[in-house]
Design a protein around this motif. Structure first.
Motif, PDB file in Angstrom:
ATOM      1  N   GLU A 276       0.827  -1.213   0.000  1.00 23.71           N
ATOM      2  CA  GLU A 276       0.000   0.000   0.000  1.00 23.71           C
ATOM      3  C   GLU A 276       0.863   1.266   0.000  1.00 23.71           C
ATOM      4  O   GLU A 276       1.871   1.345   0.701  1.00 23.71           O
ATOM      5  N   TYR A 277       0.433   2.209  -0.827  1.00 24.48           N
ATOM      6  CA  TYR A 277       0.987   3.566  -0.814  1.00 24.48           C
ATOM      7  C   TYR A 277      -0.038   4.473  -0.115  1.00 24.48           C
ATOM      8  O   TYR A 277      -1.254   4.289  -0.302  1.00 24.48           O
ATOM      9  N   GLY A 278       0.405   5.436   0.667  1.00 22.26           N
ATOM     10  CA  GLY A 278      -0.484   6.427   1.282  1.00 22.26           C
ATOM     11  C   GLY A 278      -0.031   7.836   0.945  1.00 22.26           C
ATOM     12  O   GLY A 278       1.126   8.208   1.204  1.00 22.26           O
ATOM     13  N   CYS A 279      -0.926   8.595   0.320  1.00 20.17           N
ATOM     14  CA  CYS A 279      -0.572   9.965  -0.060  1.00 20.17           C
ATOM     15  C   CYS A 279      -0.501  10.858   1.179  1.00 20.17           C
ATOM     16  O   CYS A 279      -1.274  10.698   2.135  1.00 20.17           O
ATOM     17  N   MET A 280       0.411  11.781   1.176  1.00 22.64           N
ATOM     18  CA  MET A 280       0.548  12.716   2.285  1.00 22.64           C
ATOM     19  C   MET A 280      -0.645  13.686   2.309  1.00 22.64           C
ATOM     20  O   MET A 280      -1.384  13.813   1.320  1.00 22.64           O
ATOM     21  N   LEU A 281      -0.822  14.321   3.477  1.00 17.18           N
ATOM     22  CA  LEU A 281      -1.935  15.256   3.645  1.00 17.18           C
ATOM     23  C   LEU A 281      -1.893  16.337   2.560  1.00 17.18           C
ATOM     24  O   LEU A 281      -0.852  16.906   2.281  1.00 17.18           O
ATOM     25  N   GLY A 282      -3.076  16.557   1.960  1.00 16.68           N
ATOM     26  CA  GLY A 282      -3.188  17.558   0.895  1.00 16.68           C
ATOM     27  C   GLY A 282      -2.870  17.006  -0.475  1.00 16.68           C
ATOM     28  O   GLY A 282      -2.765  17.777  -1.436  1.00 16.68           O
ATOM     29  N   HIS A 283      -2.794  15.670  -0.586  1.00 13.06           N
ATOM     30  CA  HIS A 283      -2.511  15.044  -1.871  1.00 13.06           C
ATOM     31  C   HIS A 283      -3.481  13.876  -2.089  1.00 13.06           C
ATOM     32  O   HIS A 283      -3.839  13.151  -1.150  1.00 13.06           O
ATOM     33  N   THR A 284      -3.893  13.703  -3.331  1.00  8.16           N
ATOM     34  CA  THR A 284      -4.718  12.558  -3.735  1.00  8.16           C
ATOM     35  C   THR A 284      -4.193  12.050  -5.072  1.00  8.16           C
ATOM     36  O   THR A 284      -3.297  12.645  -5.689  1.00  8.16           O
ATOM     37  N   THR A 285      -4.789  10.948  -5.509  1.00 11.28           N
ATOM     38  CA  THR A 285      -4.320  10.326  -6.756  1.00 11.28           C
ATOM     39  C   THR A 285      -4.719  11.119  -7.996  1.00 11.28           C
ATOM     40  O   THR A 285      -4.139  10.906  -9.067  1.00 11.28           O
ATOM     41  N   ASN A 286      -5.744  12.072  -7.857  1.00  8.11           N
ATOM     42  CA  ASN A 286      -6.169  12.843  -9.042  1.00  8.11           C
ATOM     43  C   ASN A 286      -6.237  14.348  -8.765  1.00  8.11           C
ATOM     44  O   ASN A 286      -6.853  15.093  -9.530  1.00  8.11           O
ATOM     45  N   ALA A 287      -5.629  14.756  -7.632  1.00  5.17           N
ATOM     46  CA  ALA A 287      -5.591  16.176  -7.259  1.00  5.17           C
ATOM     47  C   ALA A 287      -6.955  16.734  -6.901  1.00  5.17           C
ATOM     48  O   ALA A 287      -7.115  17.948  -6.795  1.00  5.17           O
ATOM     49  N   ASN A 288      -7.947  15.861  -6.668  1.00  3.38           N
ATOM     50  CA  ASN A 288      -9.300  16.280  -6.306  1.00  3.38           C
ATOM     51  C   ASN A 288      -9.584  15.774  -4.904  1.00  3.38           C
ATOM     52  O   ASN A 288      -9.490  14.578  -4.630  1.00  3.38           O
ATOM     53  N   ALA A 289      -9.940  16.702  -4.008  1.00  9.84           N
ATOM     54  CA  ALA A 289     -10.177  16.329  -2.619  1.00  9.84           C
ATOM     55  C   ALA A 289     -11.414  15.475  -2.461  1.00  9.84           C
ATOM     56  O   ALA A 289     -11.536  14.701  -1.492  1.00  9.84           O
ATOM     57  N   THR A 290     -12.359  15.570  -3.381  1.00 14.38           N
ATOM     58  CA  THR A 290     -13.625  14.839  -3.258  1.00 14.38           C
ATOM     59  C   THR A 290     -13.557  13.475  -3.917  1.00 14.38           C
ATOM     60  O   THR A 290     -13.921  12.448  -3.320  1.00 14.38           O
ATOM     61  N   THR A 291     -13.087  13.420  -5.116  1.00 15.82           N
ATOM     62  CA  THR A 291     -13.096  12.147  -5.875  1.00 15.82           C
ATOM     63  C   THR A 291     -11.756  11.422  -5.842  1.00 15.82           C
ATOM     64  O   THR A 291     -11.676  10.247  -6.204  1.00 15.82           O
ATOM     65  N   GLY A 292     -10.733  12.098  -5.435  1.00 23.21           N
ATOM     66  CA  GLY A 292      -9.418  11.463  -5.435  1.00 23.21           C
ATOM     67  C   GLY A 292      -9.194  10.557  -4.233  1.00 23.21           C
ATOM     68  O   GLY A 292      -9.704  10.791  -3.141  1.00 23.21           O
ATOM     69  N   ALA A 293      -8.437   9.499  -4.429  1.00 30.69           N
ATOM     70  CA  ALA A 293      -8.115   8.556  -3.350  1.00 30.69           C
ATOM     71  C   ALA A 293      -6.801   8.952  -2.701  1.00 30.69           C
ATOM     72  O   ALA A 293      -5.876   9.449  -3.349  1.00 30.69           O
ATOM     73  N   SER A 294      -6.748   8.728  -1.436  1.00 38.13           N
ATOM     74  CA  SER A 294      -5.514   9.036  -0.707  1.00 38.13           C
ATOM     75  C   SER A 294      -4.610   7.815  -0.554  1.00 38.13           C
ATOM     76  O   SER A 294      -3.497   7.928  -0.015  1.00 38.13           O
TER      77      SER A 294
END
Length: 316
Positions: A276-294
């Protein structure tokens, strides 16, 4: 003159019969295995040999019996052992090879059962050996043992803890070559083993003793000790069985690829595991806070590579 002529004709007939025997058996002329019975040279000695005995006539003395070989010993023979048959008198009247007549005196050893075995095991066609009178060793291709009054109570001159026959009787041993027995078969394949897809269907204790193994997809063969082996005592009873094991290890996909702005374990990933990878706070897989996965994962595949990783992008 008539008697002399008849004797010459008789020898000629025996010579022709011997030549015919060579032609039928395919042996070389010096390896004639025909016994001359009742043939006597003019030396006053009785040369009648038992019919059926395996006898060769020497070039120097055509009436002297010899074992069917040219050399006294053969280093290529492989008698691997012997066992004690008992204390008997050999009345076979067969041809014997004697240690003290074959080995030069300067090379002779003090007699023991081991010394006699080591000598007779190199004498071609010999299957038995005997010790008599404490110091006499003989070898023979066959024997006819008879129960005769007497004892095998004479200590061996080379080892007083063992007896080497008596004045009349012999301590008789039979030699064997247990390494020349036919192979035993392991019927069926070895038992199932983890992540082993295919093994050999059968095996034996000779040329097919080792079993080839194929691992399941995504696994590599690390070690294979599967073997069809023989157990027991060849002089009594033996059996065959599969032994050993095969170890199939999962493929190593290596460490995870570095992804910016992500946390991930540093250990290697092995098939079929995931990491598993975990994005740091303020980052998601698609740069969208709503639809992006962390978070996202990668999986080690059967070919030893990781599935593509994603990115951790700053939220816009």
């Amino acid at each position: 003159r008539v008697c002399s002529l008849l004797l010459d004709m008789r020898v000629a007939v025996c010579t022709i019969a011997a030549a015919l025997a060579v032609t039928r058996s395919g042996n070389a002329p010096h390896a004639v295995d025909v016994v001359l019975a009742d043939t006597k040279p003019n030396d006053g000695m009785d040369h009648k040999f038992p019919l059926g005995a395996d006898v060769r006539k020497s070039d120097a003395d055509p009436f002297k019996p010899k074992l069917p070989f040219d050399k006294g010993t053969d280093s290529m023979r492989s008698c691997t052992g012997h066992f004690f048959m008992g204390c008997h008198e050999d009345v076979s009247q067969g041809v014997k090879t004697f240690y003290h007549k074959t080995v030069e005196k300067k090379n002779q050893k003090k007699m023991t059962p081991t010394v006699c075995f080591e000598f007779c095991s190199s004498v071609p066609f010999s299957s038995y050996f005997g010790l008599t009178n404490g110091d006499t060793c003989w070898c023979a291709p066959f024997i006819k043992a008879e129960e005769t009054a007497g004892f095998c109570d004479m200590p061996c001159v080379g080892d007083a803890e063992h007896t080497c026959g008596g004045q009349v009787l012999s301590s008789i041993y039979q030699m064997h070559d247990c390494d020349n027995l036919p192979a035993l078969v392991c019927h069926g394949p070895p038992p199932p083993m983890p992540h082993v897809r295919e093994t050999c269907p059968w095996g034996d204790t000779a040329g097919n003793s080792f079993c080839k193994v194929e691992c399941e997809e995504g696994y590599d063969l690390q070690s294979n000790t599967i073997q069809c082996r023989e157990f027991g005592n060849r002089l009594t009873y033996t059996w065959s069985s599969w032994t050993g094991t095969a170890v199939c290890t999962p493929k190593d996909c290596g460490p995870l690829v570095n992804v910016d702005h992500a946390r991930f374990p540093g250990a290697h990933v092995f098939f079929p595991n995931s990491a598993e990878y975990g994005c740091m706070l303020g980052h998601t897989t698609n740069a969208n806070a709503t639809t992006g996965a962390s978070e996202f994962s990668v999986t080690c595949q059967a070919n030893g590579t990781l599935t593509p990783e994603q990115q951790c992008l700053p939220v816009i």
